[in-house]
Design a protein around this motif. Structure first.
Motif, PDB file in Angstrom:
ATOM      1  N   SER A 108      20.504 -26.414  34.499  1.00 57.65           N
ATOM      2  CA  SER A 108      19.556 -25.468  35.119  1.00 57.65           C
ATOM      3  C   SER A 108      18.385 -25.195  34.182  1.00 57.65           C
ATOM      4  N   PHE A 109      18.682 -25.074  32.896  1.00 54.67           N
ATOM      5  CA  PHE A 109      17.644 -24.876  31.884  1.00 54.67           C
ATOM      6  C   PHE A 109      16.687 -26.056  31.872  1.00 54.67           C
ATOM      7  N   ASN A 110      17.219 -27.279  31.859  1.00 50.53           N
ATOM      8  CA  ASN A 110      16.363 -28.466  31.888  1.00 50.53           C
ATOM      9  C   ASN A 110      15.537 -28.533  33.165  1.00 50.53           C
ATOM     10  N   ALA A 111      16.095 -28.009  34.264  1.00 54.34           N
ATOM     11  CA  ALA A 111      15.391 -28.025  35.548  1.00 54.34           C
ATOM     12  C   ALA A 111      14.376 -26.898  35.672  1.00 54.34           C
ATOM     13  N   GLY A 112      14.290 -26.047  34.646  1.00 55.30           N
ATOM     14  CA  GLY A 112      13.300 -24.980  34.659  1.00 55.30           C
ATOM     15  C   GLY A 112      13.758 -23.692  35.303  1.00 55.30           C
ATOM     16  N   ASP A 113      15.051 -23.572  35.608  1.00 53.07           N
ATOM     17  CA  ASP A 113      15.587 -22.370  36.261  1.00 53.07           C
ATOM     18  C   ASP A 113      16.295 -21.514  35.213  1.00 53.07           C
ATOM     19  N   LYS A 114      15.525 -20.733  34.470  1.00 55.15           N
ATOM     20  CA  LYS A 114      16.094 -19.943  33.376  1.00 55.15           C
ATOM     21  C   LYS A 114      17.044 -18.839  33.859  1.00 55.15           C
ATOM     22  N   ALA A 118      20.934 -18.566  32.541  1.00 54.87           N
ATOM     23  CA  ALA A 118      21.505 -17.386  31.876  1.00 54.87           C
ATOM     24  C   ALA A 118      22.781 -16.936  32.568  1.00 54.87           C
ATOM     25  N   SER A 119      22.779 -16.961  33.891  1.00 54.56           N
ATOM     26  CA  SER A 119      23.966 -16.552  34.651  1.00 54.56           C
ATOM     27  C   SER A 119      25.138 -17.492  34.389  1.00 54.56           C
ATOM     28  N   TYR A 120      24.864 -18.778  34.368  1.00 52.26           N
ATOM     29  CA  TYR A 120      25.919 -19.756  34.080  1.00 52.26           C
ATOM     30  C   TYR A 120      26.477 -19.560  32.669  1.00 52.26           C
ATOM     31  N   TYR A 121      25.610 -19.329  31.697  1.00 50.35           N
ATOM     32  CA  TYR A 121      26.073 -19.160  30.321  1.00 50.35           C
ATOM     33  C   TYR A 121      26.961 -17.924  30.181  1.00 50.35           C
ATOM     34  N   GLU A 122      26.602 -16.845  30.862  1.00 53.68           N
ATOM     35  CA  GLU A 122      27.445 -15.642  30.799  1.00 53.68           C
ATOM     36  C   GLU A 122      28.824 -15.927  31.382  1.00 53.68           C
ATOM     37  N   ARG A 123      28.850 -16.634  32.499  1.00 51.30           N
ATOM     38  CA  ARG A 123      30.137 -16.959  33.126  1.00 51.30           C
ATOM     39  C   ARG A 123      30.937 -17.904  32.238  1.00 51.30           C
ATOM     40  N   ALA A 124      30.281 -18.884  31.641  1.00 50.21           N
ATOM     41  CA  ALA A 124      30.977 -19.843  30.773  1.00 50.21           C
ATOM     42  C   ALA A 124      31.570 -19.147  29.559  1.00 50.21           C
ATOM     43  N   ARG A 125      30.832 -18.195  29.007  1.00 53.77           N
ATOM     44  CA  ARG A 125      31.334 -17.460  27.845  1.00 53.77           C
ATOM     45  C   ARG A 125      32.605 -16.681  28.194  1.00 53.77           C
ATOM     46  N   ARG A 126      32.611 -16.047  29.374  1.00 54.02           N
ATOM     47  CA  ARG A 126      33.804 -15.305  29.798  1.00 54.02           C
ATOM     48  C   ARG A 126      34.990 -16.240  29.995  1.00 54.02           C
ATOM     49  N   ALA A 148      17.177 -18.292  25.194  1.00 54.51           N
ATOM     50  CA  ALA A 148      16.460 -17.060  24.850  1.00 54.51           C
ATOM     51  C   ALA A 148      15.164 -17.358  24.103  1.00 54.51           C
ATOM     52  N   ILE A 149      15.185 -18.382  23.244  1.00 50.67           N
ATOM     53  CA  ILE A 149      13.961 -18.756  22.531  1.00 50.67           C
ATOM     54  C   ILE A 149      12.901 -19.221  23.523  1.00 50.67           C
ATOM     55  N   TRP A 150      13.295 -20.063  24.461  1.00 43.58           N
ATOM     56  CA  TRP A 150      12.347 -20.554  25.460  1.00 43.58           C
ATOM     57  C   TRP A 150      11.850 -19.438  26.366  1.00 43.58           C
TER      58      TRP A 150
END
Length: 346
Positions: A108-114, A118-126, A148-150
């Protein structure tokens, strides 16, 4: 339900178009596990894991949008199996699911959908924490720092990186330690903490020395080339352009060597392009307009083979630095050419 119906159940997404000869026995086994999750076994989980890896690699060939559909389908299948999965396999299933969701974030990040990333990363972390998988938690947090940097949230990137450093210390894999160490450095650089950034880059060295004997990390590799490129990019973000240029140039040579000698390094071609664009940006900052334009012009044919919104952001950033010369023929021609090829939006 017969064999054909079972295979049809999985749909096109579970048999990706880049798999010329899918193993129908594995797909049938997977279909039966979907119908009766209590039948999930290690082979089923490994099969989905392999499909996710194929999609991750396909991103570098076909782009993130195509790969994302397949990884999302696999994560949906895994999620449907969680509740009925045998307890002995549950941590492994949750780890594979968490990694699939993390990869959805990266694509999603590569596709430009930040926001989706972010939502996927939060779910993956959990999911990583549910699985008791500190390496996956660290990996996900470090990826979230990149996002976050981008998104121009460098202090948030530092938060994610420091949390990643905490968890990677409990996993102990040198590959991930090198990655996380460098991401902490890059985050500090983005936040303007130059001394912390350079001290962290120096700390990466001991992890890089351990890489030859490290256990491979699923879906990831690290190298001296990536480390060198990130050090150069960090120096550039700190405004130390004259120091950054030779380091970024060195990373280009290292990536070209990897392309020839190590085909296991997924994404080297894209990393090479990113370093080339960073060098072009450095030249633009130095006012070396002709050289900045030359680098982009030489890279454009390869960018058009795998255009992504994220690559477009990098190109636009360089053009912003070339704005003082926007009315010159060279910059007008470059900008119009990038627009015509739809590599930039404006």
């Amino acid at each position: 339900m017969d064999r054909r119906d079972l295979l049809k159940l999985l749909g096109v997404a579970a048999v990706p178009p880049w798999l010329d000869s899918p193993n129908t026995d594995d797909h049938e086994r997977l279909a039966r596990a979907v119908l009766a999750p209590q039948r999930v076994d290690a082979q089923v989980i490994d099969h989905i894991d392999a499909l996710v890896f194929d999609a991750y690699v396909a991103d570098t060939r076909f782009g993130p949008e195509i790969a994302l559909a397949t990884v999302r389908a696999q994560s949906d299948l895994l999620h449907a199996m969680v509740d009925s999965c045998p307890q002995t396999l549950r941590p492994r299933l949750l780890s594979v699911l968490g990694n699939a969701v993390r990869i959805c974030g990266w694509l999603s990040f590569n596709a430009g959908d930040k926001p989706s990333a972010a939502s996927y990363y939060e779910r993956a972390r959990r999911l990583a924490h549910q699985a008791g998988d500190p390496d996956l938690a660290a990996f996900t947090l470090a990826d979230h720092a990149i996002l976050a940097i981008w998104a121009k949230q460098p202090r948030t990137a530092v938060d994610h990186s420091l949390a990643a450093d905490y968890w990677v210390a409990r996993g102990g894999n040198p590959t991930l330690k090198a990655f996380v160490s460098d991401m902490t450095a890059v985050s500090h650089a983005a936040a303007g903490n130059g001394s912390d950034a350079l001290r962290q880059f120096d700390a990466t060295g001991k992890h890089l020395d351990d890489l030859p004997n490290a256990t491979p990390v699923p879906y990831y590799n690290y190298s001296h080339a990536i480390h060198t490129a990130r050090r150069g990019q960090a120096l550039l973000s700190l405004g130390r352009t004259s120091e950054a240029v030779p380091i970024i140039t060195n990373s280009l040579a290292m990536y070209k060597t990897l392309e020839r000698t190590d085909k296991t390094q997924v994404g080297t071609a894209r990393n090479l392009l990113i370093s080339e664009l960073e060098l072009s940006k450095a030249r633009a900052i130095e006012g070396e307009v002709e050289e900045a334009v030359r680098i982009i012009t030489d890279a454009t044919p390869r960018i058009t083979q795998l255009p992504t919104p994220r690559m477009g952001e990098r190109l636009q950033d360089i053009l912003d630095h070339l704005q003082p010369w926007a009315d010159t023929p060279a910059i007008r021609e470059l900008t119009n050419g990038l627009r015509h090829q739809k590599l930039i939006a404006r």
